[in-house]
Motif scaffolding. Structure first.
Motif, mmCIF file in Angstrom:
data_model
loop_
_atom_site.group_PDB
_atom_site.id
_atom_site.type_symbol
_atom_site.label_atom_id
_atom_site.label_comp_id
_atom_site.label_asym_id
_atom_site.label_seq_id
_atom_site.Cartn_x
_atom_site.Cartn_y
_atom_site.Cartn_z
ATOM 1 N N PRO A 1 0.827 -1.209 0.000
ATOM 2 C CA PRO A 1 0.000 0.000 0.000
ATOM 3 C C PRO A 1 0.865 1.263 0.000
ATOM 4 C CG PRO A 1 0.113 -0.913 2.212
ATOM 5 C CD PRO A 1 0.935 -1.813 1.346
ATOM 6 N N GLY A 2 0.534 2.214 -0.869
ATOM 7 C CA GLY A 2 1.277 3.469 -0.892
ATOM 8 C C GLY A 2 2.736 3.287 -1.242
ATOM 9 N N SER A 3 3.036 2.349 -2.124
ATOM 10 C CA SER A 3 4.433 2.041 -2.444
ATOM 11 C C SER A 3 5.079 3.164 -3.247
ATOM 12 C CB SER A 3 4.501 0.746 -3.250
ATOM 13 O OG SER A 3 5.801 0.524 -3.758
ATOM 14 N N LEU A 4 6.340 3.475 -2.891
ATOM 15 C CA LEU A 4 7.109 4.432 -3.680
ATOM 16 C C LEU A 4 8.107 3.716 -4.596
ATOM 17 C CD1 LEU A 4 10.118 4.487 -2.225
ATOM 18 C CD2 LEU A 4 9.003 6.059 -0.665
ATOM 19 N N MET A 5 7.919 2.412 -4.764
ATOM 20 C CA MET A 5 8.841 1.612 -5.553
ATOM 21 C C MET A 5 9.146 2.188 -6.935
ATOM 22 S SD MET A 5 8.994 -0.697 -8.236
ATOM 23 C CE MET A 5 7.326 -1.287 -8.404
ATOM 24 N N PRO A 6 8.136 2.680 -7.691
ATOM 25 C CA PRO A 6 8.467 3.220 -9.011
ATOM 26 C C PRO A 6 9.457 4.383 -8.964
ATOM 27 C CG PRO A 6 6.120 2.809 -8.829
ATOM 28 C CD PRO A 6 6.683 2.642 -7.450
ATOM 29 N N GLY A 7 9.472 5.118 -7.847
ATOM 30 C CA GLY A 7 10.381 6.250 -7.733
ATOM 31 C C GLY A 7 11.831 5.866 -7.877
ATOM 32 N N VAL A 8 12.183 4.652 -7.464
ATOM 33 C CA VAL A 8 13.554 4.174 -7.647
ATOM 34 C C VAL A 8 13.634 3.162 -8.787
ATOM 35 C CG1 VAL A 8 13.387 2.293 -5.959
ATOM 36 C CG2 VAL A 8 15.602 3.337 -6.408
ATOM 37 N N GLY A 9 12.523 2.432 -9.016
ATOM 38 C CA GLY A 9 12.514 1.429 -10.076
ATOM 39 C C GLY A 9 12.625 2.012 -11.461
ATOM 40 N N LEU A 10 12.287 3.290 -11.628
ATOM 41 C CA LEU A 10 12.385 3.942 -12.935
ATOM 42 C C LEU A 10 13.816 4.321 -13.298
ATOM 43 C CD1 LEU A 10 9.182 6.150 -12.728
ATOM 44 C CD2 LEU A 10 9.608 4.347 -14.394
ATOM 45 N N HIS A 11 14.737 4.208 -12.342
ATOM 46 C CA HIS A 11 16.145 4.487 -12.648
ATOM 47 C C HIS A 11 16.687 3.382 -13.552
ATOM 48 C CE1 HIS A 11 20.427 5.347 -12.126
ATOM 49 N NE2 HIS A 11 20.077 6.497 -11.555
ATOM 50 N N PHE A 12 17.437 3.763 -14.575
ATOM 51 C CA PHE A 12 17.883 2.773 -15.562
ATOM 52 C C PHE A 12 18.866 1.758 -14.981
ATOM 53 C CE2 PHE A 12 21.466 5.588 -15.657
ATOM 54 C CZ PHE A 12 22.544 4.862 -16.164
ATOM 55 N N GLN A 13 19.418 2.044 -13.804
ATOM 56 C CA GLN A 13 20.338 1.105 -13.177
ATOM 57 C C GLN A 13 19.707 0.325 -12.014
ATOM 58 O OE1 GLN A 13 23.585 3.787 -12.122
ATOM 59 N NE2 GLN A 13 24.817 2.995 -13.825
ATOM 60 N N ALA A 14 18.386 0.393 -11.878
ATOM 61 C CA ALA A 14 17.714 -0.262 -10.751
ATOM 62 C C ALA A 14 17.561 -1.761 -11.014
ATOM 63 C CB ALA A 14 16.361 0.384 -10.494
ATOM 64 N N ARG A 15 18.666 -2.425 -11.244
ATOM 65 C CA ARG A 15 18.646 -3.832 -11.632
ATOM 66 C C ARG A 15 18.060 -4.723 -10.543
ATOM 67 N NH1 ARG A 15 23.479 -1.606 -13.447
ATOM 68 N NH2 ARG A 15 24.429 -2.017 -11.411
ATOM 69 N N ARG A 16 18.417 -4.456 -9.293
ATOM 70 C CA ARG A 16 17.960 -5.327 -8.215
ATOM 71 C C ARG A 16 16.460 -5.213 -8.011
ATOM 72 N NH1 ARG A 16 20.721 -5.726 -2.181
ATOM 73 N NH2 ARG A 16 19.644 -7.620 -1.535
#
Length: 404
Positions: A263-278
């Motif tokens: 709920p209320g995840s901010l995951m895309p905020g870091v997942g959109l970085h092109f190096q967010a491999r993990r």
């Protein structure tokens, strides 16, 4: 009907830790009982180890009873240590993150995905820069004043430097702390470090959380095993589940139903970085795992999450026909809060964001306390919310809808 539930809660980047969250839940529970007249008790907080704490919840309506063990994955030790680092170390790291997001184009991707979140992120980045700028301005004013008073040049410079440092480290620091500038700008550099797959402070919580999840599933002492990742926990909780699947590929195929709720995840905020491999690796793994139920709850009025965003395709992850997760649950905060209270909170970014894990003013399909302590499976609430809500009477007795 659920009779036994186990929750593994993964917090965001919040220094209040297990004690603070137990207090928050207890206060919220009292509010919850105003609209759900249950017989209920909440156990005391028990610190199990450096990595986990827990409390219990016993809730009963006229014709149902649920016992919940609420496990809290502790991260407060390193969060507090990170935030207590000298500012001369924190600030350059935060500026590096700001410049990284600007020059890699990640900030613009965030704006395209959610202009509200983009503005919120820019707001906290801007507060840090304003803090620095005001301190420099204070130093310049003092230096100019000393020069105007005919002080020797070296003395003017020394006084200006002292005033600048004093403003930054002492005079303006309380305001920065109140506005949560240090907390937010401490979080993101570490989160980006983690997302890239570099060694980070989040490695231990992910590993220990995964081991705990595997043990809980094998114990088979509950009907529903719910992993909750709120806010920044929306990055770490999927990683916990993905790592648990590495430790036990049959995690969701034996024992209780395993549900990941973000709920209320901010995951895309870091997942959109092109190096967010993990991050991409974790999301891809869960997206194709049919034995795990992943529900991503989003709310338009919460500016600190990504509304109407596909947590898989939106990151550029294509798994084709194998995809089975997540189910995106679109939540209306207006359905949860009384009118006047809603108007009061709508501009309070953090309070609205925390509503995802707090009690409602009114009965609604999304009610965090009912999700973790009620007799209905979380997946059913997400997919059949209003039908299930109508199945509860005023005294909280429950009759399963005929369509079940």
């Amino acid at each position: 009907m659920i009779r036994r539930r186990r929750v593994i809660y993964v917090e965001g980047y919040d220094p209040q830790g297990a004690e603070g969250y137990h207090n928050l839940f207890s206060r919220s529970w009292r509010r919850f009982l105003k609209i759900w007249p249950l017989k209920a008790t909440i156990g005391d907080l028990v610190i199990d180890s450096e990595d986990f704490a827990h409390w219990t919840i016993d809730a009963a309506g006229p014709n149902w009873r649920v016992t919940t063990r609420y496990d809290f994955l502790r991260q407060e030790q390193f969060i507090r240590a990170n935030m207590a680092e000298p500012l001369w170390r924190q600030v350059p790291r935060a500026i590096g993150w700001i410049l990284d997001y600007l020059f890699t184009g990640t900030l613009f991707k965030v704006y395209r995905a959610s202009w509200q979140y983009g503005l919120a992120l820019t707001y906290f980045q801007g507060l840090l820069l304003i803090w620095i700028a005001l301190s420099l301005f204070a130093g310049w004013l003092v230096a100019q004043g000393a020069a105007w008073a005919a002080a020797p040049y070296p003395v003017s410079i020394a006084l200006g430097i002292a005033a600048g440092f004093g403003s930054f480290f002492f005079a303006l620091r309380p305001i920065a702390d109140y506005l949560q500038v240090v907390q937010i700008n401490s979080h993101w550099p570490y989160l980006l470090e983690y997302a890239r797959g570099n060694p980070s402070c989040f490695d231990r919580p992910v590993e220990e959380g995964a081991k705990h999840l595997v043990e809980a599933a094998r114990a088979n002492d509950c009907d529903e095993l719910l992993v909750v990742g709120h806010s920044g926990g929306g990055v770490i909780a999927p990683a916990v589940v993905a790592r648990a699947l590495e430790l036990d590929p049959d995690l969701g195929k034996h024992g209780p139903c395993v549900v990941l709720l973000t709920p209320g995840s901010l995951m895309p905020g870091v997942g959109l970085h092109f190096q967010a491999r993990r991050v991409h690796k974790s999301i891809e793994r869960i997206a194709v795992e049919p034995s795990i139920i992943w529900i991503d709850a989003q709310a338009r009025k919460d500016a600190l999450n990504f509304w109407d965003f596909d947590p898989v395709g939106g990151l550029g992850i294509d798994v084709g026909a194998r995809r089975c997760n997540p189910f995106v649950w679109k939540v209306r905060m207006r359905d949860m809060l009384a009118g006047e209270f809603y108007k009061k909170l709508r501009w309070n970014l953090f309070r609205m964001h925390y509503q995802f894990i707090m009690a409602n003013d009114m009965r609604a399909p999304y009610d965090y306390c009912m999700l973790v302590a009620g007799p209905v499976a979380v997946e059913d609430w997400a997919k059949r919310g209003f039908d299930l809500l109508s199945a509860f009477s005023a005294d909280a007795s429950y009759s399963e809808p005929r369509s079940v």
